[in-house]
Design a protein around this motif. Sequence first.
Motif, PDB file in Angstrom:
ATOM      1  N   THR A   1      25.079  -1.366 -14.466  1.00 36.74           N
ATOM      2  CA  THR A   1      24.045  -0.704 -15.265  1.00 36.74           C
ATOM      3  C   THR A   1      23.483   0.509 -14.529  1.00 36.74           C
ATOM      4  O   THR A   1      23.261   1.563 -15.130  1.00 36.74           O
ATOM      5  CB  THR A   1      22.918  -1.684 -15.602  1.00 36.74           C
TER       6      THR A   1
ATOM      7  N   ARG B   1      26.100   3.324 -14.773  1.00 35.94           N
ATOM      8  CA  ARG B   1      26.124   3.948 -16.103  1.00 35.94           C
ATOM      9  C   ARG B   1      24.879   4.790 -16.330  1.00 35.94           C
ATOM     10  O   ARG B   1      24.953   5.925 -16.822  1.00 35.94           O
ATOM     11  CB  ARG B   1      26.243   2.873 -17.186  1.00 35.94           C
TER      12      ARG B   1
ATOM     13  N   TRP C   1      24.956   9.012 -16.910  1.00 34.38           N
ATOM     14  CA  TRP C   1      24.444   9.679 -18.106  1.00 34.38           C
ATOM     15  C   TRP C   1      23.199  10.498 -17.791  1.00 34.38           C
ATOM     16  O   TRP C   1      23.016  11.602 -18.331  1.00 34.38           O
ATOM     17  CB  TRP C   1      24.132   8.650 -19.196  1.00 34.38           C
TER      18      TRP C   1
ATOM     19  N   THR D   1      33.592  -2.283 -31.402  1.00 30.57           N
ATOM     20  CA  THR D   1      32.819  -1.068 -31.122  1.00 30.57           C
ATOM     21  C   THR D   1      31.602  -1.376 -30.265  1.00 30.57           C
ATOM     22  O   THR D   1      31.276  -0.620 -29.339  1.00 30.57           O
ATOM     23  CB  THR D   1      32.377  -0.415 -32.441  1.00 30.57           C
TER      24      THR D   1
ATOM     25  N   GLU E   1      31.365  -3.713 -28.122  1.00 37.88           N
ATOM     26  CA  GLU E   1      31.829  -3.987 -26.757  1.00 37.88           C
ATOM     27  C   GLU E   1      32.064  -2.692 -25.993  1.00 37.88           C
ATOM     28  O   GLU E   1      31.710  -2.578 -24.819  1.00 37.88           O
ATOM     29  CB  GLU E   1      33.109  -4.818 -26.807  1.00 37.88           C
ATOM     30  N   TRP E   2      32.661  -1.710 -26.677  1.00 38.37           N
ATOM     31  CA  TRP E   2      32.872  -0.411 -26.030  1.00 38.37           C
ATOM     32  C   TRP E   2      31.543   0.275 -25.714  1.00 38.37           C
ATOM     33  O   TRP E   2      31.377   0.877 -24.645  1.00 38.37           O
ATOM     34  CB  TRP E   2      33.724   0.492 -26.921  1.00 38.37           C
ATOM     35  N   LEU E   3      30.594   0.190 -26.631  1.00 38.96           N
ATOM     36  CA  LEU E   3      29.274   0.765 -26.378  1.00 38.96           C
ATOM     37  C   LEU E   3      28.569   0.057 -25.233  1.00 38.96           C
ATOM     38  O   LEU E   3      27.814   0.680 -24.470  1.00 38.96           O
ATOM     39  CB  LEU E   3      28.418   0.687 -27.647  1.00 38.96           C
ATOM     40  N   SER E   4      28.824  -1.244 -25.090  1.00 40.06           N
ATOM     41  CA  SER E   4      28.234  -1.975 -23.971  1.00 40.06           C
ATOM     42  C   SER E   4      28.805  -1.507 -22.644  1.00 40.06           C
ATOM     43  O   SER E   4      28.087  -1.444 -21.638  1.00 40.06           O
ATOM     44  CB  SER E   4      28.467  -3.480 -24.149  1.00 40.06           C
ATOM     45  N   TYR E   5      30.103  -1.182 -22.636  1.00 39.32           N
ATOM     46  CA  TYR E   5      30.715  -0.672 -21.409  1.00 39.32           C
ATOM     47  C   TYR E   5      30.175   0.714 -21.052  1.00 39.32           C
ATOM     48  O   TYR E   5      29.917   1.015 -19.887  1.00 39.32           O
ATOM     49  CB  TYR E   5      32.235  -0.605 -21.558  1.00 39.32           C
ATOM     50  N   LEU E   6      30.017   1.569 -22.069  1.00 39.96           N
ATOM     51  CA  LEU E   6      29.590   2.943 -21.822  1.00 39.96           C
ATOM     52  C   LEU E   6      28.083   3.070 -21.657  1.00 39.96           C
ATOM     53  O   LEU E   6      27.614   3.911 -20.870  1.00 39.96           O
ATOM     54  CB  LEU E   6      30.052   3.844 -22.980  1.00 39.96           C
ATOM     55  N   PHE E   7      27.324   2.269 -22.395  1.00 37.91           N
ATOM     56  CA  PHE E   7      25.867   2.375 -22.346  1.00 37.91           C
ATOM     57  C   PHE E   7      25.251   1.025 -21.963  1.00 37.91           C
ATOM     58  O   PHE E   7      25.081   0.734 -20.790  1.00 37.91           O
ATOM     59  CB  PHE E   7      25.330   2.854 -23.696  1.00 37.91           C
TER      60      PHE E   7
END
Length: 242
Positions: free
Chosen positions: A68, A71, A75, A146, A148-154
């Motif tokens: 966390t 990430r 950002w 989707t 899950e991908w957002l959890s990885y990126l954000f």
Amino acid sequence: MRRKKTRFKPLDAVVILLFTVLAAFIVYRLAVKLNYKWNWGIIPQYLARYDVEQGRWTANVLLEGLFTSIRLSVWAAILAALFGLVMGVARTAKKLLFRLAGGTYVELIRNTPPLVLVFIFYFFVSDQIMPILGVEDFIRSRSPETQEWLSYLFATPDLFTAFISGAVTVAFFQGAYMTEIVRAGIQSLEKGQWEAAYALGLSWRQQMQYVVFPQAFKRVLPPLANEFINTIKYSSIVSVIS
């Protein structure tokens, strides 16, 4: 140019001895006099855990916090660089309005405690901006893949608002310092560079693109790298809204 050889002097030995004694004293106080039983063996179980439902190993609280932080820092650094670039150029603009806008941003943000900014942005973004944009409803309506991908990126949907608020807060705070770095880099160019670019008939955008930025970038890169490190350190204050 002949390099001068570095010689080991008696003063160096004294300094090394003093630091060794100081380190030994600190270790002794922590291990014996602190009267605390250290249990380092418990740490690995907080790094990873086996998820029975998913049937695989997943990150536990320590690794989740590390990911966390990474990430959030990435950002925040990207946003801070954008803020710093735009406001840094505004600080060197010919129009008074742009210079006032850049100066107000720098003075206001740099003289406000970052912890106060965290709460201001959190309640403002979560209570005012997010409902208007419908971000939370959009995230929760996405497919599990989707999300899950957002959890990885954000972050996970339940922490998405807090994550965005934290990233914007750190970006605004660090962007003020990057603004001054960009401004100093642009203004450090010799006057002859500007005059030569103007004499060639280049527009303001072309002067910035072909003459100013390539030279200023080399000068601002080392202090910007230092601010990226500070961005990682300041990400810890976001824990108050976690």
